[in-house]
Enzyme design. Structure first.
Site, short mmCIF file in Angstrom:
data_model
loop_
_atom_site.label_atom_id
_atom_site.label_comp_id
_atom_site.label_asym_id
_atom_site.label_seq_id
_atom_site.Cartn_x
_atom_site.Cartn_y
_atom_site.Cartn_z
N PRO A 1 -11.62 -5.03 2.28
CA PRO A 1 -10.41 -5.07 1.44
C PRO A 1 -9.24 -4.24 1.93
CG PRO A 1 -11.98 -3.53 0.49
CD PRO A 1 -12.63 -4.10 1.73
N CYS A 2 -9.26 -3.76 3.17
CA CYS A 2 -8.21 -2.83 3.61
C CYS A 2 -6.82 -3.46 3.59
CB CYS A 2 -8.53 -2.29 5.00
SG CYS A 2 -8.70 -3.55 6.28
N ARG A 3 -6.71 -4.79 3.76
CA ARG A 3 -5.41 -5.46 3.79
C ARG A 3 -5.11 -6.22 2.50
NH1 ARG A 3 -2.61 -3.05 7.78
NH2 ARG A 3 -3.78 -3.04 9.74
#
Length: 358
Positions: free
Chosen positions: A246-248
């Site tokens: 989910p980093c982006r």
């Protein structure tokens, strides 16, 4: 390496401070309360989704209520494998969805779909063009005038023609077989403050798909980068699943929200300039959220009007007709529906819209 990463990711989510302040519009992030609100909306609109609890109390997270630890939908079909040709096209011609801020090429989300093949196909279709005048007369070809027009054979003449039967060469494997099914899980990442998708595949209802084979259904550019194999934190026993990191997510969601708001503003401006009720009605009936997604068929994301019902936009995104300047195109409770639309670019072979059938 994945085991270490999975363990660190789980503890990071559990130990990170819980945010109670909504920054949905400015950052694309949501709070645990907003995640529950969006999950309730998803379950209400699309009953194939449901809330689920952790396998044991020890696996629960404190910032989500018991019984609403994550969302799940089961038996989602996947009819094709993503071969190297698909992945190659994705790497060359696909569009990167950016957040409109300065940054390197990694600051965005890849929109997949075999752009090069589509472009070449479009060129093939437009290369041989004829014109039609106002009287309906067909003109000569724009290109290839010296080529003789092929005679169109009668289909009845081909019924018994063995050469007319197209057979798949022996030893070739079709990208549409075998059919797999997936269980999809949406969790909340407390560290990134966004949803997170996990996938668990099956060859048959009683035969789980080995984790490494799940990567056959992931676009090549994402394998082992955006998508990794990790243990599902809400289950006992270390159940390995594919998960989209989910980093982006927040930056991509912010971009989609901004595009939707811009599309809504354009529609409002068109309505203000409409010269007749008929023109205003036509503008209102146009598909909303231009530029957000390429296709929204089969989705019913807008709530029905409380009075008067009906309208041609019942199966499209809801855009309220009253002219309020602070009206937004996407509410926070609709967040997960938009999330699923963009996350589908990672696994285009999995029929995400199947989970949203009405």
């Amino acid at each position: 390496m994945n085991i270490l990463h999975s363990t660190l990711s789980t503890w990071r989510d559990r130990l990170a401070p819980v945010s109670r302040t909504s920054t949905f519009r400015t950052t694309g992030q949501i709070t645990p309360e907003e995640f529950v609100l969006a999950g309730d909306y998803l379950v209400y609109k699309f009953p194939s989704w449901s809330w689920a609890d952790a396998s044991s109390p020890a696996k629960r997270v404190s910032y989500l209520p018991p019984g609403k630890q994550f969302l799940v939908t089961r038996g989602v079909p996947c009819h094709r494998r993503l071969n190297e040709n698909f992945a190659g096209d994705a790497g060359h011609e696909d569009e990167i969805v950016r957040d409109m801020l300065a940054g390197d090429d990694g600051d965005g989300w890849l929109r997949t779909g075999g752009g090069r093949d589509l472009a070449e196909g479009h060129a093939d279709r437009t290369g041989d063009v004829r014109t039609v005048d106002e009287a309906g007369n067909i003109g000569e070809r724009e290109e290839g005038d010296d080529e003789e027009e092929e005679e169109i054979p009668d289909m009845e003449d081909e019924d018994d023609d063995e050469e007319a039967i197209i057979r798949e060469p022996a030893g070739t494997s079709s990208t549409t077989q075998p059919i797999r099914t997936y269980n999809l899980y949406i969790t909340y990442s407390n560290f990134y403050r966004t949803p997170r998708l996990y996938l668990s595949g099956y060859l048959s209802p009683s035969e789980p798909l080995p984790p490494h084979l799940m990567m056959e259904d992931i676009v090549g550019d994402y394998k082992d980068k955006t998508v990794t194999l990790e243990d599902f934190p809400w289950f006992d026993g270390g159940v390995k699943m594919a998960t989209v990191h989910p980093c982006r997510h927040a930056s991509v969601m912010k971009t989609l929200l901004d595009r939707a708001d811009a599309a809504l503003k354009i529609r409002r401006d068109k309505l203000k300039q409409a010269h007749s009720p008929a023109e205003a009605s036509r503008i209102s009936a146009e598909r909303g959220l231009e530029g957000l997604v390429d296709e929204t068929r089969g989705l019913s994301l807008g709530e029905q009007q409380q009075q008067g019902g009906g309208g041609s936009g019942g199966d499209e995104w809801e855009v309220l007709q009253h002219d309020e300047e602070d009206q937004v195109a996407i509410r926070v409770d609709q967040y997960l529906v938009v999330f699923l639309k963009f996350i589908a670019s990672v696994t285009p072979g999995i029929e995400h819209d199947f989970t949203m059938g009405v």
